[in-house]
Design an enzyme around this catalytic site. Sequence first.
Site, PDB file in Angstrom:
ATOM      1  N   PHE A 123     103.369  28.795  38.931  1.00  0.00           N
ATOM      2  CA  PHE A 123     104.252  28.726  37.772  1.00  0.00           C
ATOM      3  C   PHE A 123     104.538  30.164  37.364  1.00  0.00           C
ATOM      4  O   PHE A 123     103.629  30.890  36.970  1.00  0.00           O
ATOM      5  CB  PHE A 123     103.483  27.973  36.685  1.00  0.00           C
ATOM      6  CG  PHE A 123     104.142  27.810  35.348  1.00  0.00           C
ATOM      7  CD1 PHE A 123     105.059  26.780  35.125  1.00  0.00           C
ATOM      8  CD2 PHE A 123     103.795  28.631  34.278  1.00  0.00           C
ATOM      9  CE1 PHE A 123     105.619  26.585  33.859  1.00  0.00           C
ATOM     10  CE2 PHE A 123     104.351  28.437  33.018  1.00  0.00           C
ATOM     11  CZ  PHE A 123     105.265  27.413  32.812  1.00  0.00           C
ATOM     12  N   PRO A 128     106.524  41.390  33.252  1.00  0.00           N
ATOM     13  CA  PRO A 128     105.966  42.595  32.619  1.00  0.00           C
ATOM     14  C   PRO A 128     106.368  42.717  31.146  1.00  0.00           C
ATOM     15  O   PRO A 128     105.575  43.166  30.333  1.00  0.00           O
ATOM     16  CB  PRO A 128     106.553  43.729  33.468  1.00  0.00           C
ATOM     17  CG  PRO A 128     106.744  43.116  34.823  1.00  0.00           C
ATOM     18  CD  PRO A 128     107.124  41.690  34.565  1.00  0.00           C
ATOM     19  N   GLN A 336      72.964  36.322  26.379  1.00  0.00           N
ATOM     20  CA  GLN A 336      71.965  36.904  25.476  1.00  0.00           C
ATOM     21  C   GLN A 336      70.588  36.267  25.702  1.00  0.00           C
ATOM     22  O   GLN A 336      69.578  36.955  25.738  1.00  0.00           O
ATOM     23  CB  GLN A 336      72.425  36.692  24.013  1.00  0.00           C
ATOM     24  CG  GLN A 336      71.589  37.412  22.975  1.00  0.00           C
ATOM     25  CD  GLN A 336      71.766  38.925  23.055  1.00  0.00           C
ATOM     26  OE1 GLN A 336      72.718  39.424  23.663  1.00  0.00           O
ATOM     27  NE2 GLN A 336      70.840  39.660  22.476  1.00  0.00           N
ATOM     28  N   ILE A 337      70.572  34.953  25.882  1.00  0.00           N
ATOM     29  CA  ILE A 337      69.308  34.242  26.102  1.00  0.00           C
ATOM     30  C   ILE A 337      68.644  34.714  27.392  1.00  0.00           C
ATOM     31  O   ILE A 337      67.429  34.792  27.490  1.00  0.00           O
ATOM     32  CB  ILE A 337      69.550  32.712  26.096  1.00  0.00           C
ATOM     33  CG1 ILE A 337      69.825  32.259  24.656  1.00  0.00           C
ATOM     34  CG2 ILE A 337      68.371  31.945  26.703  1.00  0.00           C
ATOM     35  CD1 ILE A 337      70.328  30.835  24.527  1.00  0.00           C
ATOM     36  N   GLU A 363      97.995  30.682  29.489  1.00  0.00           N
ATOM     37  CA  GLU A 363      98.677  29.485  28.971  1.00  0.00           C
ATOM     38  C   GLU A 363      98.769  29.515  27.442  1.00  0.00           C
ATOM     39  O   GLU A 363      98.621  28.507  26.774  1.00  0.00           O
ATOM     40  CB  GLU A 363      98.016  28.199  29.500  1.00  0.00           C
ATOM     41  CG  GLU A 363      98.100  28.147  31.029  1.00  0.00           C
ATOM     42  CD  GLU A 363      98.130  26.766  31.620  1.00  0.00           C
ATOM     43  OE1 GLU A 363      98.404  25.805  30.883  1.00  0.00           O
ATOM     44  OE2 GLU A 363      97.901  26.666  32.839  1.00  0.00           O
TER      45      GLU A 363
END
Lengths: 380, 264
Positions: A123, A128, A336-337, A363
Amino acid sequence: MNIFLSDKNRLVQRIAHGFCEIEIQPIAGKIDKEAHFPWDVVKKMGELGYFGIQAPKSLGGAALDTVDYILIIEEISKSCAALGLCVAVHNSVALYPLLAFGSEEQKKKWAPQLTSGNKIGAFCLTEPNAGSDASGIESEAISKDRYYVINGSKAFVTNGGVAGIYLIFARTNPNNGNKGISVLIVERGTPGLIVGDLEELCGVRANPVSSVRLNDCEVPSQNLLGREGAGLSIGFAALDIGRIGIAAQAAGIARAALEEAIRYSKQRHQFGVPIAKHQALSMMIADMATKVDAARLMAYRAATLRDKGESFSQASAMAKLFSSEISSEVTDQALQIHGGYGYSKSYPVERYYRDARVTRIYEGTSEVHKMVIARGIMGN
Amino acid sequence: MNIIVCLKQVPDTETQISIAADGKSISTDNIKWVMNPYDEYAVEEALQIREKFGGEVTIVGVGPKRVTESIRTALAMGADKGILVDDQAIVGNDSLGTARVLTAVIKDLDYDIILCGKQGVDDDYGIVGSMLAEFLDIPQISIAVKLDISEDGSKVTVNREVEGGTFVIEAPLPALVTAQKGLNEPRYASLPGIMKAKKKPLDVKAIADLGLDAGSVGEAGAKIEIKEITLPKPRQAGKIVEGETPQEKAANLAKFLHEEAKIL
């Protein structure tokens, strides 16, 4: 979660899950590292109907509904966001416009190639100088005898490097603003269609996102999709559906990160106990799980509305906004965990973190979605 | 050629198994149920036989209702119809009870070959197929890695691997064969297959429909009783061998293997 799903939806979910666990999950890390598009798996998916999920049987499709569609996208994306993106974009913004706006001849000619996965769809709206503001499209398609001559440049084309069929948005009338844009079907191999280098992206690296240039590219007038000037309305209709898929994709990535975080927090010991026993972490996991649940439910709602023939634009925009935002949050918390290991390429969470990030951009950015939602609530 | 496949639903191997409060069964909360992996080989083989000889593939499962999900999966893979026996009376079936129920369903069907997985990966008894063949008084060949049916459809030849060799075994049809890993590579259900599966017949039968005495199946008819289920001991943490230099580490490792692990 399951109470909202029919027996058939659940069967689809289970079958897609089984396929992804065996065929996609084991290679997802590797194809990300190598930025490799796995044609062998894609071929298998084509044979199993993943490239014509909602297309009618007569055109080689599986004739499933929108809920089935997003369950499949969620499962694929949970294993590999880049392939989830490939399948989502192909089915929603490439195949759907052909099915909804194409003539019988056009459908007969191109749909079976797409539904079988023999050709991947792309699609090409973004340029630009035209992204969130699609009316800024500068590509031109000049009508000449029984041909259009297309010139222009397209950026960030998902599936661009491997697609066989490109939907090109270009101006057929330079003076008619939004109503001067049309969609043309251009096959790979057409002289003047130049697939550019692949983009070096932060995430979804196994998807060959590329630029596409059109240099005096001639296509027959029969390749015009819908009528002249209908381009943006076709594009927006496709994006309404596309967004439900991206909501599902983002939820799938978040689910993968959540599962990794749960697994790791039960294994990793600090201060003499599994880190899951530390309240700070268990609270994080509770928040993450709640967000993932809400995101999935919003995507299911949007899909269900569409299946019932009701208006779903607003629900789809909200689902995409929410799911992509929480996907970034959840993958960030999962990283982070994992602590230092989360930041390492030896664990999959850093991939989820990178893959989730783009769902807030493509999208329609989160900001554009908020604009759309606000307009829906308050009017223009 | 009419083919019957017996199907069991088992917990997904990813599922973390926990023992229920009674200590004799597993907790069924949060279990993800899937088709027994060995039954997938049986389904695939059945589909391949049908592709070659024509006929019908019938899937037979024994309750509860959730088993319909796995039967539908087999229908989506390409099987033609399904039968599920779902009845309160079969709760607590041992292998014998399951074989009795399957016999009652299958004895009146028209079949040339019956395929089963070699065992269920949950309780691993591996005897239902054999019991069923005995009840039906037909030949049985277990743990097949290769299966061929003669051109005229009169007999089946099966390869069965044993330690260091292969048996090639033949039996006249109808016969029962149980499937081992390696027999084939099960296909994935296709998405269009799912829509077709929706329309395929799936009959649900009760014990009374089969003329079975409720006392001969379920807990009442069971010949064995599970007294206790225990989980394996949790794996112990690994040991890190200390040492300043590689030489010192190697020496300490050798010492550990000799004195503590007693391997050297």
